[in-house]
Design a protein around this motif. Sequence first.
Motif, short mmCIF file in Angstrom:
data_model
loop_
_atom_site.label_atom_id
_atom_site.label_comp_id
_atom_site.label_asym_id
_atom_site.label_seq_id
_atom_site.Cartn_x
_atom_site.Cartn_y
_atom_site.Cartn_z
N ARG A 92 33.62 48.09 145.47
CA ARG A 92 34.30 47.50 144.32
C ARG A 92 33.87 46.05 144.18
O ARG A 92 34.15 45.23 145.06
N VAL A 93 33.15 45.73 143.11
CA VAL A 93 32.75 44.39 142.72
C VAL A 93 31.89 43.72 143.79
O VAL A 93 30.66 43.69 143.69
N THR A 94 32.53 43.19 144.82
CA THR A 94 31.77 42.43 145.83
C THR A 94 31.89 42.97 147.24
O THR A 94 31.24 42.46 148.15
N ASP A 95 32.74 43.97 147.45
CA ASP A 95 32.97 44.42 148.81
C ASP A 95 33.38 45.88 148.80
O ASP A 95 33.69 46.46 147.75
N TYR A 96 33.41 46.48 150.02
CA TYR A 96 33.86 47.86 150.16
C TYR A 96 35.38 47.86 150.36
O TYR A 96 35.90 47.11 151.18
N GLU A 97 36.03 48.73 149.62
CA GLU A 97 37.47 48.85 149.78
C GLU A 97 37.80 49.64 151.04
O GLU A 97 37.05 50.55 151.43
N PRO A 98 38.90 49.35 151.70
CA PRO A 98 39.30 50.11 152.89
C PRO A 98 39.83 51.48 152.49
O PRO A 98 40.21 51.71 151.34
N ILE A 99 39.84 52.40 153.46
CA ILE A 99 40.47 53.69 153.24
C ILE A 99 41.88 53.65 153.85
O ILE A 99 42.20 52.78 154.66
N ALA A 100 42.69 54.61 153.45
CA ALA A 100 44.11 54.56 153.81
C ALA A 100 44.42 55.24 155.14
O ALA A 100 45.58 55.57 155.42
N LEU A 101 43.42 55.44 156.00
CA LEU A 101 43.59 56.18 157.24
C LEU A 101 44.63 55.53 158.14
O LEU A 101 44.57 54.34 158.43
N THR A 102 45.59 56.37 158.62
CA THR A 102 46.63 55.89 159.53
C THR A 102 46.61 56.61 160.88
O THR A 102 47.05 56.05 161.88
N ASP A 103 46.11 57.84 160.92
CA ASP A 103 46.15 58.65 162.12
C ASP A 103 44.75 59.18 162.41
O ASP A 103 44.19 59.95 161.61
N LEU A 104 44.15 58.77 163.55
CA LEU A 104 42.79 59.15 163.90
C LEU A 104 42.76 59.75 165.31
O LEU A 104 43.19 59.12 166.27
N ASP A 105 42.26 60.99 165.40
CA ASP A 105 42.16 61.68 166.68
C ASP A 105 40.69 61.92 167.01
O ASP A 105 40.02 62.73 166.37
N LEU A 106 40.20 61.21 168.03
CA LEU A 106 38.81 61.35 168.50
C LEU A 106 38.76 61.83 169.94
O LEU A 106 37.77 61.62 170.65
N SER A 107 39.79 62.50 170.39
CA SER A 107 39.86 62.95 171.78
C SER A 107 38.85 64.06 172.04
O SER A 107 38.39 64.75 171.13
N HIS A 108 38.50 64.21 173.34
CA HIS A 108 37.59 65.27 173.78
C HIS A 108 36.25 65.19 173.06
O HIS A 108 35.74 66.19 172.53
N ASN A 109 35.66 64.00 173.03
CA ASN A 109 34.32 63.80 172.50
C ASN A 109 33.45 63.17 173.60
O ASN A 109 33.81 63.21 174.78
N ARG A 110 32.33 62.59 173.22
CA ARG A 110 31.41 62.00 174.18
C ARG A 110 31.27 60.50 173.97
O ARG A 110 30.18 59.95 174.07
N LEU A 111 32.37 59.86 173.74
CA LEU A 111 32.37 58.41 173.52
C LEU A 111 32.40 57.69 174.87
O LEU A 111 33.19 58.04 175.76
#
Length: 541
Positions: free
Chosen positions: A170-189
């Motif tokens: 938007r115009v000059t920057d990227y707008e944020p997303i509304a994400l509130t709950d993120l599950d990244l368990s059981h990965n290879r991080l």
Amino acid sequence: MYAHNYKITIVCLKVRHRKFYNFAMKYLLSFSCILVLSAAQHENIPYQDVSDICGTCVCLTAHDNDKRYHHLLSCTTKKFKHILARWPEEFGKSHDSVDIVATFSGNSIELLQQLPATNATLTFSCRHCGIKYLQAPTFMDVPYIRRLDLSWNEITSDELTPDVFRGPYRVTDYEPIALTDLDLSHNRLHALDRNLFEHTPNLTKLNLSYNELKVLNMPTVLALASATELQELDLSHTAIKTLTMSVFKTLVNLRILNLSGNDLTRVPDKLQLIGGSLISLNLAENPIERFTEESFVGLKSLQRLNISYMPMLKTVGKNAFSSLETLRRLYCAHNPRLQEFDVESLTHSCNLTNLDISHCALTSISLIVNVGNDSSAALTALAKPWPHLHTFKTVGNPWFCDCALIQTMEYIGGQPESRQDMQARCDAPYFLAGVLLSNLTSPYICNLKIPKKYKAIVEEPPRFLRKRYIVLTVITAAVVVSVGVLLGFVIAAIRRRLKRDDFGVEPIRYTSVRSSNLSAFSHGNTNSILVNGNGAATSSA
């Protein structure tokens, strides 16, 4: 002069205009190329066929009292290799004031493409999909996504970049997303990008459990510290050994912290930095050996504490829980080496409702109760230390049922388990072993004279195993063997003597005449041979 200056000015303006024109054209051309390339890239990647998708998947629609529509799209275990290019037509064209819950779990989606565009409030799940790659920006066309579950995949730290969560430009920057709950368990991080959450300022719940983080390096710490709105953080089973204060310094809203299943040998320092907001702390399955008065200092809002399944825990020391005045639930079960538990320090937690100290190595707990030996009525009259306590689990401990223990149990109260196999039993003294604690009363136990030490009563063994009978058996066997050996020697000697003397009779010797004459002749004794008149030879007498 003026004409000359004017011409110079016109020339300069033309040059500047030409430069600006060239710059603008280059910018537009580059931007157009980027759009074309991105569009081409977006179009070249195949998507799952949307036609009759509600015949293949489950599509449900409902609306609440406010006429807000809720759509469900369940495409679990459909052997999909890609997600949809657009949402089903059954969901309508306009998604304003609409909730969509979409799940593609259990498929084989190696590359997670950009989600189809929608203005709906979205909940998206893609678990057990074998995801290795993320097409950035994955969520640019779903700015109102709230919950995202990408657990049980093969996402690496290199693939998880800030651009994945980038919103629309938007115009000059990227707008944020509304994400509130993120599950990244059981990965290879193994680490996080320091700017990973720059496009998710509303993130309140983050699950990183069962990733081999091992050490929280500086980029990971900065990433976690940047999520200032976090209320729930799960770092369980990530093999971490320490947590620095930099992690907690900005997480002033954190309410739930799960650190179970790690290699922590002590309670992380500076937990008091989040003491004003933290209400739940899980430290189970860590190799901590003891808790002291300083372990939980500053956690003035803590309501739930789990210190169970600790293989090395031996001591919950004096005043360990003195600072936890708001504590409601304490789980300290299945600690096989725990022999010391200061229950007295819990008297500061007046609102305690659940206390679990089952399956440990505790032999006794005690509270100061001065009511004398006839204590039933006095204990009933005393105010309970925790008037709201309704669950008190003590099963699985080797309890020594003396006066102090039974008085403490009656004073604490709490409802015993309905099943007898779930109720605590005495392990000592020996004449009370196996008796339910709930069947004992303090007047009965306090009036018993229980010796400090017991002499074990050994039952007499069977007759053939008794010492005197064993000795007699050995002596008898020795005598029998000796007599037998002696008789054998005597008999052998008699037989040898009789054989030598041939029983006292000289044997008769027989010699033939022929053999006798031949013998004499062979020795040259001719005088003893006579010749008769008939010419026959005879031997002389």
